[in-house]
Design a protein around this motif. Structure first.
Motif, PDB file in Angstrom:
ATOM      1  N   GLY A 184      38.275  14.412  42.627  1.00  0.00           N
ATOM      2  CA  GLY A 184      39.468  15.158  43.023  1.00  0.00           C
ATOM      3  C   GLY A 184      39.172  16.573  43.464  1.00  0.00           C
ATOM      4  O   GLY A 184      38.726  17.399  42.675  1.00  0.00           O
ATOM      5  N   ASP A 185      39.430  16.845  44.743  1.00  0.00           N
ATOM      6  CA  ASP A 185      39.273  18.175  45.316  1.00  0.00           C
ATOM      7  C   ASP A 185      40.633  18.685  45.779  1.00  0.00           C
ATOM      8  O   ASP A 185      41.466  17.912  46.260  1.00  0.00           O
ATOM      9  N   ILE A 186      40.840  19.983  45.661  1.00  0.00           N
ATOM     10  CA  ILE A 186      42.069  20.612  46.139  1.00  0.00           C
ATOM     11  C   ILE A 186      41.853  21.102  47.566  1.00  0.00           C
ATOM     12  O   ILE A 186      40.866  21.793  47.851  1.00  0.00           O
ATOM     13  N   PHE A 187      42.784  20.748  48.472  1.00  0.00           N
ATOM     14  CA  PHE A 187      42.732  21.187  49.855  1.00  0.00           C
ATOM     15  C   PHE A 187      44.003  21.975  50.202  1.00  0.00           C
ATOM     16  O   PHE A 187      45.050  21.788  49.595  1.00  0.00           O
ATOM     17  N   TYR A 188      43.872  22.830  51.186  1.00  0.00           N
ATOM     18  CA  TYR A 188      44.969  23.629  51.724  1.00  0.00           C
ATOM     19  C   TYR A 188      45.306  23.108  53.106  1.00  0.00           C
ATOM     20  O   TYR A 188      44.415  22.802  53.912  1.00  0.00           O
ATOM     21  N   SER A 189      46.600  22.975  53.426  1.00  0.00           N
ATOM     22  CA  SER A 189      47.051  22.541  54.748  1.00  0.00           C
ATOM     23  C   SER A 189      48.220  23.410  55.178  1.00  0.00           C
ATOM     24  O   SER A 189      48.925  23.976  54.344  1.00  0.00           O
ATOM     25  N   GLU A 190      48.429  23.501  56.489  1.00  0.00           N
ATOM     26  CA  GLU A 190      49.535  24.310  56.988  1.00  0.00           C
ATOM     27  C   GLU A 190      50.324  23.558  58.050  1.00  0.00           C
ATOM     28  O   GLU A 190      49.838  22.592  58.656  1.00  0.00           O
ATOM     29  N   SER A 191      51.581  23.996  58.246  1.00  0.00           N
ATOM     30  CA  SER A 191      52.486  23.308  59.162  1.00  0.00           C
ATOM     31  C   SER A 191      53.441  24.300  59.802  1.00  0.00           C
ATOM     32  O   SER A 191      53.928  25.219  59.132  1.00  0.00           O
ATOM     33  N   PRO A 192      53.780  24.111  61.082  1.00  0.00           N
ATOM     34  CA  PRO A 192      54.778  24.986  61.700  1.00  0.00           C
ATOM     35  C   PRO A 192      56.210  24.593  61.355  1.00  0.00           C
ATOM     36  O   PRO A 192      57.126  25.401  61.507  1.00  0.00           O
ATOM     37  N   ASP A 193      56.412  23.350  60.867  1.00  0.00           N
ATOM     38  CA  ASP A 193      57.770  22.834  60.725  1.00  0.00           C
ATOM     39  C   ASP A 193      57.983  21.938  59.511  1.00  0.00           C
ATOM     40  O   ASP A 193      59.022  21.279  59.403  1.00  0.00           O
TER      41      ASP A 193
END
Length: 333
Positions: A184-193
């Motif tokens: 288990g690894d923690i990831f960061y993601s981003e979104s415009p909407d």
């Protein structure tokens, strides 16, 4: 409280709180009347745990994981005047607008709730050909509007940030697999909407056994991160695979405010570990799983709601400045 530390958020002087026991020296302490939410608060609940609580109106609201006596994983809304005594809606949440694909309910568990603007966004582990991250929003905790799933299966522990970062919505998650995920690894993601997600960045993963064994198997983001002048305070769970199964404890990390995939500090020692009867005995023994917090920026008080042994909800208290100081002092990066 450290007067140089700035903590974001609205004042909450009436938040759930119990003073540190006299002579007690640890950073976090448990509510003396735990579990704060018992397993049988609903007529047909086998267990209530891993649930998300937020300030709402003149009190508190939340989304609760309830496994019924068929052991079906369901989500229920609940309300409280004081954050201690809760009334849960016996009817499961029915999400609106999901459409013929994602709107078909399979299961849902381990919710988080994050207020952004005037909406409360619920993220949860949503069954769609395997576990993925469901997203919905509400303004009243009565009607919930489902959006597109954030990611492909398999994924768990989707946790939104309470503001846009670099003009984008931001989320932490933990990619997984079809089983119990022995990693288990923690990831960061981003979104415009809040619909299309990308720019995935690795945040952190398990440690070496000899470095910090309680988090050597897997990690996952816990409550919504709290923004401070020192960085984002992220509580997270870590897992140790023992001869008797998985042990879940939790610690803390500081993330960069504008590039949260960059970890500033991370605890070596745990903050809370299964020790009490309600944490060590239940449907899944030896679990402390943090899902939500209430905090008061003026006093630095922090209340942590956490799942206990996959059976009930416990409450722990601490001070944000002490947790940050503990994290920096015991940094293992």
């Amino acid at each position: 409280m450290n007067q140089n530390l700035k903590i974001e958020g609205e004042p909450r002087p009436d938040m759930p709180w119990e003073e540190r026991p006299e002579g007690y020296r640890k950073v976090l302490w448990r509510y003396s009347a735990n579990p704060v939410i018992p397993r049988d608060l609903l007529p047909d609940s086998n267990s209530i745990f891993n649930s998300a609580v937020v300030p709402f109106g003149d009190g508190y609201a939340g989304v609760f994981r309830c496994d019924d006596t068929n052991i079906r994983m369901t989500l229920h809304a609940g309300f409280s005047k004081d954050g201690i005594n809760w009334e849960l809606n016996p009817q499961t949440i029915r999400f609106e607008g999901g459409g013929p694909e994602i709107g078909v309910w399979e299961y849902g568990y381990d919710p988080r709730v994050c207020k952004i603007g005037d909406k409360y966004y619920v993220t949860w582990c949503n069954g769609y050909h395997g576990p993925t991250i469901g997203i919905a929003w509400t303004t009243d905790f009565k009607t919930f509007h489902q959006m597109e799933n954030a990611f492909l299966p398999y994924n768990r522990n989707g946790v939104l940030f309470p503001r846009k970062i670099g003009g984008k919505y931001a989320m932490l998650s933990r990619p997984s697999d079809t089983g119990h995920t022995p990693f288990g690894d923690i990831f960061y993601s981003e979104s415009p909407d809040l619909e299309y997600w990308g720019h995935h960045r690795f945040v952190m993963g398990p440690t070496a056994f000899e470095k910090s064994a309680w988090q050597c198997c897997k990690t996952g983001a816990g409550p919504v991160p709290i923004e401070t002048s020192e960085g984002w305070l992220m509580l997270y769970h870590g897992v140790h695979h023992t001869c008797q199964g998985y042990n879940y404890s939790f610690g803390a990390a500081l993330l960069d405010r504008e590039e949260p995939w960059k970890v500033i500090a991370r605890t070596g020692p745990y903050l809370l570990h299964p020790e009490t009867i309600y944490e060590c005995t239940g449907d899944v023994p030896n679990v402390c799983f943090p899902c939500s917090t209430i905090h008061d920026p003026q006093t630095g008080r922090l209340a942590i709601y956490y799942g206990c042994a996959d059976t009930c909800v416990g409450l722990a208290f601490g001070y944000i400045d002490e947790i940050i100081e503990f994290t920096k002092k015991n940094n293992i990066l």
